[in-house]
Design a protein around this motif. Structure first.
Motif, PDB file in Angstrom:
ATOM      1  N   GLY A  12      11.642  -7.238  -2.333  1.00 52.70           N
ATOM      2  CA  GLY A  12      12.278  -7.969  -3.260  1.00 52.70           C
ATOM      3  C   GLY A  12      10.985  -8.690  -3.983  1.00 52.70           C
ATOM      4  N   GLU A  13       9.771  -8.954  -3.683  1.00 51.98           N
ATOM      5  CA  GLU A  13       8.820  -9.724  -4.052  1.00 51.98           C
ATOM      6  C   GLU A  13       7.911  -8.658  -5.011  1.00 51.98           C
ATOM      7  N   LEU A  14       7.945  -7.593  -4.284  1.00 51.81           N
ATOM      8  CA  LEU A  14       6.993  -6.405  -4.814  1.00 51.81           C
ATOM      9  C   LEU A  14       7.679  -5.907  -6.358  1.00 51.81           C
ATOM     10  N   GLU A  15       9.183  -5.543  -6.181  1.00 54.07           N
ATOM     11  CA  GLU A  15       9.774  -5.115  -7.223  1.00 54.07           C
ATOM     12  C   GLU A  15      11.097  -5.508  -7.449  1.00 54.07           C
ATOM     13  N   PRO A  16      11.131  -6.985  -7.921  1.00 55.80           N
ATOM     14  CA  PRO A  16      12.259  -7.717  -7.902  1.00 55.80           C
ATOM     15  C   PRO A  16      13.202  -7.038  -8.893  1.00 55.80           C
ATOM     16  N   GLY A  17      13.230  -6.184  -9.745  1.00 55.17           N
ATOM     17  CA  GLY A  17      14.107  -5.671 -10.548  1.00 55.17           C
ATOM     18  C   GLY A  17      14.683  -4.237  -9.928  1.00 55.17           C
ATOM     19  N   GLU A  18      13.981  -3.717  -9.053  1.00 54.15           N
ATOM     20  CA  GLU A  18      14.338  -2.379  -8.362  1.00 54.15           C
ATOM     21  C   GLU A  18      15.431  -2.288  -7.343  1.00 54.15           C
ATOM     22  N   ASP A  19      16.358  -1.333  -7.270  1.00 55.05           N
ATOM     23  CA  ASP A  19      17.121  -1.136  -6.441  1.00 55.05           C
ATOM     24  C   ASP A  19      16.351  -0.652  -5.068  1.00 55.05           C
ATOM     25  N   VAL A  20      16.965  -1.217  -3.847  1.00 53.35           N
ATOM     26  CA  VAL A  20      16.419  -0.703  -2.525  1.00 53.35           C
ATOM     27  C   VAL A  20      17.693   0.356  -1.834  1.00 53.35           C
ATOM     28  N   ARG A  21      17.500   1.276  -1.414  1.00 52.73           N
ATOM     29  CA  ARG A  21      18.247   2.222  -0.802  1.00 52.73           C
ATOM     30  C   ARG A  21      18.017   2.321   0.691  1.00 52.73           C
ATOM     31  N   LYS A  22      19.114   1.767   1.296  1.00 52.15           N
ATOM     32  CA  LYS A  22      19.091   1.768   2.839  1.00 52.15           C
ATOM     33  C   LYS A  22      19.774   2.974   3.537  1.00 52.15           C
ATOM     34  N   ILE A  23      18.933   3.446   4.255  1.00 49.98           N
ATOM     35  CA  ILE A  23      19.675   4.786   5.084  1.00 49.98           C
ATOM     36  C   ILE A  23      19.713   4.534   6.533  1.00 49.98           C
ATOM     37  N   ILE A  24      20.624   4.790   7.121  1.00 49.15           N
ATOM     38  CA  ILE A  24      20.936   4.588   8.577  1.00 49.15           C
ATOM     39  C   ILE A  24      20.669   6.036   9.258  1.00 49.15           C
TER      40      ILE A  24
ATOM     41  N   ASP B 246       0.827  -1.166   0.089  1.00 50.95           N
ATOM     42  CA  ASP B 246       0.080   0.177   0.104  1.00 50.95           C
ATOM     43  C   ASP B 246       0.832   1.106  -0.156  1.00 50.95           C
ATOM     44  N   THR B 247       2.089   1.112   0.971  1.00 48.03           N
ATOM     45  CA  THR B 247       2.879   2.314   0.887  1.00 48.03           C
ATOM     46  C   THR B 247       3.492   2.787  -0.778  1.00 48.03           C
ATOM     47  N   VAL B 248       4.078   1.475  -1.041  1.00 52.55           N
ATOM     48  CA  VAL B 248       4.652   1.790  -2.372  1.00 52.55           C
ATOM     49  C   VAL B 248       3.735   2.287  -3.597  1.00 52.55           C
TER      50      VAL B 248
END
Length: 77
Positions: free
Chosen positions: A43-55, A16-18
């Protein structure tokens, strides 16, 4: 991996958020599987997309969150 009620709820909320192009926060105690749930669902929702991790540092301000989100360079493919 076992599909638990919490993982199903995370999947629904992340989907829902995406779709809304919005932000969300997942919180809980250490070892509850937050990172696993997010990584699995994205990974299941958008398998070809990059995920950015911010700490962030502890208790970041809204300004700090906004700065990191909008100034972080996009990952190269």
């Amino acid at each position: 991996m076992v599909t638990a009620r919490a993982l199903l709820a995370a999947r629904e909320n992340i989907t829902d958020t995406v779709a809304a192009r919005a932000m969300m926060c997942i919180h809980g105690g250490a070892g509850f599987g937050k990172t696993l749930a997010v990584n699995t669902c994205l990974g299941e929702l958008e398998p070809g997309e990059d995920v950015r991790k911010i700490i962030f540092r502890a208790r970041p301000t809204a300004r700090a969150v906004r700065y990191e989100l909008f100034t972080r360079p996009r990952p190269r493919r």
